[in-house]
Design an enzyme around this catalytic site. Sequence first.
Site, PDB file in Angstrom:
ATOM      1  N   ILE A 150      29.058 -25.451  77.968  1.00 13.58           N
ATOM      2  CA  ILE A 150      28.727 -24.222  77.249  1.00 13.58           C
ATOM      3  C   ILE A 150      29.838 -23.911  76.251  1.00 13.58           C
ATOM      4  CG2 ILE A 150      28.441 -21.720  77.473  1.00 13.58           C
ATOM      5  CD1 ILE A 150      26.967 -22.168  80.055  1.00 13.58           C
ATOM      6  N   CYS A 151      29.504 -23.927  74.956  1.00 16.89           N
ATOM      7  CA  CYS A 151      30.421 -23.578  73.866  1.00 16.89           C
ATOM      8  C   CYS A 151      31.714 -24.391  73.964  1.00 16.89           C
ATOM      9  CB  CYS A 151      30.683 -22.069  73.856  1.00 16.89           C
ATOM     10  SG  CYS A 151      31.580 -21.503  72.394  1.00 16.89           S
ATOM     11  N   GLN A 152      32.880 -23.725  74.052  1.00 15.96           N
ATOM     12  CA  GLN A 152      34.134 -24.460  74.176  1.00 15.96           C
ATOM     13  C   GLN A 152      34.125 -25.350  75.415  1.00 15.96           C
ATOM     14  OE1 GLN A 152      37.508 -22.351  75.669  1.00 15.96           O
ATOM     15  NE2 GLN A 152      38.963 -23.385  74.311  1.00 15.96           N
TER      16      GLN A 152
END
Length: 365
Positions: A150-152
Amino acid sequence: MLSLPIDIQPKDAVKEIKEINDKITKGLEFLSNLKDEDVDIGTAPKETVYTEDKLKLYHYLPTQDDLLGTPLLIVYALVNRYLVADLQEDRSLVRNLVNEGLDTYLIEWGDPAPADKYLTVDDYVNGYVDNCVDFLRERHGVDKINVLGICQGGTLATCYAALHPDKVANLVLTVTPIDFHPGWDKQNPEVGLLFNWGKGVDVELMVDAYGNVPADVLNFTFLLVKPFALNFGKYHDMLDILDNEKAMMNFLRMEKWLFDGPDAAGEAYREFVRDFMRDNQLVKNEKMIGDRLVDLGNLTMPILNCYATADHLVPPHCSKILGEKAGTDDYTEMAIPSGHIGIYVGGKSQKMLAPGVAKWLRERA
């Protein structure tokens, strides 16, 4: 003589003022009786199955008998909490994954202590993530597991999969930055602005001054990307829902998540801003983690790359570039019509993201 373009009758103005006053009165009464514990987030049933330092590995309790044999590990970002993936019962990525029959685990990083300012990206990727993967491999008796970033956390998962392709069966990414130099869009100047700022920030001074970078500093940075919409607009719009308890609870859950982030471990933050955001080493195949090069060509496992079409933080092309860099012949993209956060909490996303991920994984089981 000045004439107004709209004919406003006094009785209509009085009626509207009364409606606004009634709405505000009802909203203030509701808010005044509300306690912090009433704003419940992260409620999907789970158990802690592994701990290490501040880290907790959660196992979400299955709701289906027909479980996919390979477990799914969710790797979340370091700069805010995982709870956006389980914001409320009807807007929860983890609940949806579990209900699709995926045996789902998630890493909660916890809050770094002052001594944790020395943790590096190597500690997170080749330490914590690898230990969780090995725990799940042994727990389930499998050689490889599925990983969702998720994202980073997707960037970290990408690095992990490139360094340990023998342990990852399938890689799923959501709004994940791979190319951190998005360029400049004059028509939409806020798109990719966070990464453009990152190229010029004095991260050395910031980490030297703070040690661990405070959550308030990180959150302020995110809010400045769209200052009027995120600092003023949403509270102006809140007036329209003050008398709607369900809508207000939804709003307050999001606010609780936004303003309850963890600090960021200093050295890992310094490294991420310097090597990923400023020097763009990942997409150039120049990033070293520990003593090993992160070569995206080593991503030979099937990849599902999910991006949000209206993402102002991670523009779609910053994610989609992976299709040109990865070494796999099985690469799929999924476009979700939402923004960066909406991909997890939006109404349409509930019917698209988790079902799409589950279908894609089952086809490769």
